[in-house]
Design an enzyme around this catalytic site. Structure first.
Site, PDB file in Angstrom:
ATOM      1  N   CYS A   1       0.521   3.424   5.888  1.00 22.93           N
ATOM      2  CA  CYS A   1       0.925   2.096   6.368  1.00 22.93           C
ATOM      3  C   CYS A   1       0.814   1.105   5.217  1.00 22.93           C
ATOM      4  CB  CYS A   1       0.045   1.668   7.529  1.00 22.93           C
ATOM      5  SG  CYS A   1      -1.701   1.565   7.087  1.00 22.93           S
TER       6      CYS A   1
ATOM      7  N   CYS B   1       0.823  -1.221   0.000  1.00 18.92           N
ATOM      8  CA  CYS B   1       0.000   0.000   0.000  1.00 18.92           C
ATOM      9  C   CYS B   1       0.850   1.261   0.000  1.00 18.92           C
ATOM     10  CB  CYS B   1      -0.947   0.000   1.194  1.00 18.92           C
ATOM     11  SG  CYS B   1      -2.039  -1.420   1.176  1.00 18.92           S
TER      12      CYS B   1
ATOM     13  N   HIS C   1      -9.749   2.427  -1.323  1.00 19.85           N
ATOM     14  CA  HIS C   1      -8.290   2.261  -1.279  1.00 19.85           C
ATOM     15  C   HIS C   1      -7.814   1.241  -2.306  1.00 19.85           C
ATOM     16  CE1 HIS C   1      -4.320   1.407   0.086  1.00 19.85           C
ATOM     17  NE2 HIS C   1      -4.629   0.381   0.866  1.00 19.85           N
TER      18      HIS C   1
HETATM   19  C1  LIG Z   1      -2.159  -1.100   4.395  1.00 18.35           C
HETATM   20  C2  LIG Z   1      -3.599  -1.191   4.138  1.00 18.35           C
HETATM   21  O1  LIG Z   1      -4.191  -0.307   3.561  1.00 18.35           O
HETATM   22  S1  LIG Z   1      -4.397  -2.548   4.733  1.00 18.35           S
HETATM   23  C3  LIG Z   1      -6.061  -2.410   4.123  1.00 18.35           C
HETATM   24  C4  LIG Z   1      -6.220  -3.224   2.917  1.00 18.35           C
HETATM   25  N1  LIG Z   1      -7.633  -3.349   2.613  1.00 18.35           N
HETATM   26  C5  LIG Z   1      -8.394  -4.305   3.150  1.00 18.35           C
HETATM   27  O2  LIG Z   1      -7.929  -5.138   3.900  1.00 18.35           O
HETATM   28  C6  LIG Z   1      -9.843  -4.299   2.764  1.00 18.35           C
HETATM   29  C7  LIG Z   1     -10.691  -4.559   3.961  1.00 18.35           C
HETATM   30  N2  LIG Z   1     -12.086  -4.610   3.598  1.00 18.35           N
HETATM   31  C8  LIG Z   1     -12.772  -5.750   3.363  1.00 18.35           C
HETATM   32  O3  LIG Z   1     -12.198  -6.825   3.375  1.00 18.35           O
HETATM   33  C9  LIG Z   1     -14.251  -5.679   3.097  1.00 18.35           C
HETATM   34  O4  LIG Z   1     -14.559  -4.423   2.537  1.00 18.35           O
HETATM   35  C10 LIG Z   1     -15.085  -5.881   4.404  1.00 18.35           C
HETATM   36  C11 LIG Z   1     -14.857  -7.313   4.903  1.00 18.35           C
HETATM   37  C12 LIG Z   1     -14.661  -4.904   5.475  1.00 18.35           C
HETATM   38  C13 LIG Z   1     -16.566  -5.628   4.142  1.00 18.35           C
HETATM   39  O5  LIG Z   1     -16.947  -6.383   3.073  1.00 18.35           O
HETATM   40  P1  LIG Z   1     -18.492  -6.517   2.704  1.00 18.35           P
HETATM   41  O6  LIG Z   1     -19.199  -7.234   3.796  1.00 18.35           O
HETATM   42  O7  LIG Z   1     -18.563  -7.062   1.333  1.00 18.35           O
HETATM   43  O8  LIG Z   1     -18.948  -5.000   2.731  1.00 18.35           O
HETATM   44  P2  LIG Z   1     -20.270  -4.364   2.206  1.00 18.35           P
HETATM   45  O9  LIG Z   1     -19.904  -3.281   1.274  1.00 18.35           O
HETATM   46  O10 LIG Z   1     -21.240  -5.388   1.721  1.00 18.35           O
HETATM   47  O11 LIG Z   1     -20.808  -3.667   3.511  1.00 18.35           O
HETATM   48  C14 LIG Z   1     -21.480  -4.405   4.532  1.00 18.35           C
HETATM   49  C15 LIG Z   1     -22.688  -3.591   4.971  1.00 18.35           C
HETATM   50  O12 LIG Z   1     -22.197  -2.379   5.555  1.00 18.35           O
HETATM   51  C16 LIG Z   1     -22.860  -1.268   4.942  1.00 18.35           C
HETATM   52  N3  LIG Z   1     -21.920  -0.143   4.933  1.00 18.35           N
HETATM   53  C17 LIG Z   1     -20.625  -0.153   4.507  1.00 18.35           C
HETATM   54  N4  LIG Z   1     -20.105   1.071   4.660  1.00 18.35           N
HETATM   55  C18 LIG Z   1     -21.061   1.859   5.180  1.00 18.35           C
HETATM   56  C19 LIG Z   1     -21.102   3.225   5.530  1.00 18.35           C
HETATM   57  N5  LIG Z   1     -20.041   4.030   5.400  1.00 18.35           N
HETATM   58  N6  LIG Z   1     -22.261   3.723   6.030  1.00 18.35           N
HETATM   59  C20 LIG Z   1     -23.343   2.925   6.183  1.00 18.35           C
HETATM   60  N7  LIG Z   1     -23.353   1.605   5.851  1.00 18.35           N
HETATM   61  C21 LIG Z   1     -22.225   1.095   5.352  1.00 18.35           C
HETATM   62  C22 LIG Z   1     -23.212  -1.756   3.550  1.00 18.35           C
HETATM   63  O13 LIG Z   1     -24.279  -1.021   2.998  1.00 18.35           O
HETATM   64  C23 LIG Z   1     -23.592  -3.178   3.814  1.00 18.35           C
HETATM   65  O14 LIG Z   1     -24.910  -3.187   4.287  1.00 18.35           O
HETATM   66  P3  LIG Z   1     -25.936  -4.367   3.836  1.00 18.35           P
HETATM   67  O15 LIG Z   1     -25.328  -5.642   4.378  1.00 18.35           O
HETATM   68  O16 LIG Z   1     -27.201  -3.968   4.483  1.00 18.35           O
HETATM   69  O17 LIG Z   1     -25.953  -4.322   2.349  1.00 18.35           O
END
Ligand SMILES: CC(=O)SCCNC(=O)CCNC(=O)[C@H](O)C(C)(C)COP(=O)(O)OP(=O)(O)OC[C@H]1O[C@@H](n2cnc3c(N)ncnc32)[C@H](O)[C@@H]1OP(=O)(O)O
Length: 427
Positions: free
Chosen positions: A413, A96, A382
């Site tokens: 990070c 990242c 991201h």
């Molecule tokens: C160095 C670095 O940067 S490390 C970081 C690297 N990146 C990562 O690791 C990515 C991490 N993220 C992920 O793995 C995934 O996005 C997760 C596991 C967090 C979530 O995945 P999903 O479950 O598919 O997310 P999804 O988009 O369906 O959201 C789940 C629920 O939260 C809700 N939601 C998400 N964000 C918001 C928000 N900001 N406000 C309101 N509701 C929200 C969605 O509408 C959804 O609701 P629903 O189930 O009623 O449809």
């Protein structure tokens, strides 16, 4: 250690261009890294009139998730872009931290007088993920390719079993621990006592600030529409603390009180971003007013395998807790000397743990009114390698808007327990 400036020549940030970021498996599901990077690059080249031979010294960029065919992704991008084909280009990768490390690599050459201008950036797609063939099948296919006769090839291929057809799917997990980024962040959040409410508040602020920045036209010269999107798709202007509080936890579920949700974590994202860097002379000759100058940068790494898994404070995403103090000491600056602070929001808990670590190490507190003032990764999304370039372009423009001497800090990070940080200044 005496304060020192790293630049031999000052390196100016001239401008940036990115495509709106999209949630993965959404509008960019069929776009490749090369297509997205080309769109961002072309936007920057057209806006700054950089089409002629020699206009740009080199293009340095990268992607974290790459197909084997993309071994020369960045040069291939040049060849399919509006940048002149005689422009050299190369790939770089630091998880990242890739986008920021690309900026640093380009800036170093400009600072040392090895080139006068360069474009840095990155692209990533979690949608067009590089599915590989199962390792056992790959070995059989290589054996068949090496065979000198049809019989030899048939003998090798006869070893294929149904189980060999299971694909090798890239996982968002650390090879040394098997834990996902989110699981690591959950361990660190517990170690630093980061509360759910504080995470949701940070996430809501990110969405509200990004929405406000779009409303006031801040991104008009930074974001290039792509495949029907004009704004980051993940942006939810109505994302309030109350709505975020209703989401169920997704990481750290082995603990009685998990705090991390889809709302206070970045989503998997597709996108690309680029930044134009140059010497002051190059900028003057072309009539560009620099937005800001890169004056320092630093990288650090932590022993997350020992520390994080044991529940310690040196978690996977905590290297900026070391990189920033080191960078500030070299530059002879304190946190109070910064008008703006940009911390990549991999997870809200990781931003809050980083702030807590800086405080614990005697750096002081960051005024939240100065932190991620135009939103950050929780709202934009991201696309791993693109984030650093997005932040550099955003911060440079925010500093330029102040029309007075100002200073900004960048903290990113990265997987593998690494951190990349930088300082931008406007004289
Ligand atoms: C160095 C670095 O940067 S490390 C970081 C690297 N990146 C990562 O690791 C990515 C991490 N993220 C992920 O793995 C995934 O996005 C997760 C596991 C967090 C979530 O995945 P999903 O479950 O598919 O997310 P999804 O988009 O369906 O959201 C789940 C629920 O939260 C809700 N939601 C998400 N964000 C918001 C928000 N900001 N406000 C309101 N509701 C929200 C969605 O509408 C959804 O609701 P629903 O189930 O009623 O449809």
């Amino acid at each position: 250690m005496s304060p020192q400036k790293m630049s031999v020549r000052r390196v100016a940030v001239i401008g940036g261009a990115r495509i709106p970021f999209a949630r993965s498996d959404g509008p960019y599901a069929t776009a490749s890294n090369q297509q997205m990077l080309t769109a961002a690059l072309d936007g920057l080249v057209e806006r700054h009139g950089l089409q002629e031979p020699g206009a740009v010294g080199e293009f340095v960029a990268g992607a974290v998730l790459k197909h084997s065919r993309d071994f020369n992704l960045v040069r291939e991008t040049v060849l399919g872009s509006k940048l002149h084909p005689s422009t050299p280009a190369y790939d770089i990768q630091q998880a990242c931290g890739t986008g920021l490390q690309a900026v640093i690599a380009a800036a170093n050459k400009i600072a040392l007088g090895q080139t006068d201008s360069a474009i840095a950036g990155g692209a990533d797609t979690a949608s067009d993920a590089p599915l590989g063939v199962n390792d056992s099948l790959r070995r059989i296919l290589l054996e068949a390719r090496r065979a000198k006769s049809l019989g030899g090839r048939m003998k090798a291929l006869a070893k294929v079993r149904p189980g060999h057809l299971v694909p090798d799917i890239p996982r968002n997990a650390e090879p040394r621990t098997g834990l996902s980024m989110g699981e690591h962040a959950a361990v660190t959040a517990r170690a630093w006592g980061i509360r759910r409410e504080a995470q949701d508040e940070l996430a809501a602020t990110s969405h509200q600030r990004l929405a406000a920045a779009y409303e006031r036209g801040f991104f008009e010269d930074l974001v290039i529409p792509f495949r029907g999107l004009a704004r980051d798709q993940n942006l939810r202007p109505g994302s309030t603390v109350e709505k975020l509080a209703a989401l169920k936890p997704v990481f750290g579920l082995d603990h009685p009180d998990p705090t991390m949700t889809a709302g206070n974590s970045t989503p998997l994202t597709d996108g690309a971003a680029t930044v134009l860097l140059a010497s002051e002379e190059w900028a003057r000759e072309r009539g560009f007013e620099p937005l800001a100058y890169l004056t320092a940068y630093e990288t650090a790494a932590v022993d997350f395998v020992g520390g994080d898994v044991a529940g310690g404070e040196d978690g996977l995403l905590m290297a900026p807790a070391y990189a920033v103090p080191r960078m500030l000491e070299r530059a002879g600056l304190g946190l109070d000397d910064f008008d703006l602070v940009e911390i990549h929001e991999a997870f809200a808990s990781q931003v809050l743990a980083t702030l807590a670590a800086w405080e614990k190490r005697g750096l002081g507190t960051v005024d939240r009114a100065r932190l991620n003032v135009a939103g950050s990764s929780l709202a934009t999304g991201h696309p791993f390698a693109a984030t650093g370039a997005r932040i550099v372009a955003t911060l440079a423009k925010l500093l330029a808007e102040r029309d007075a001497p100002a200073r900004g800090l960048i903290s990113v990070c990265a997987a593998g327990g690494q951190g990349v940080t930088a300082i931008l200044e406007r004289a």
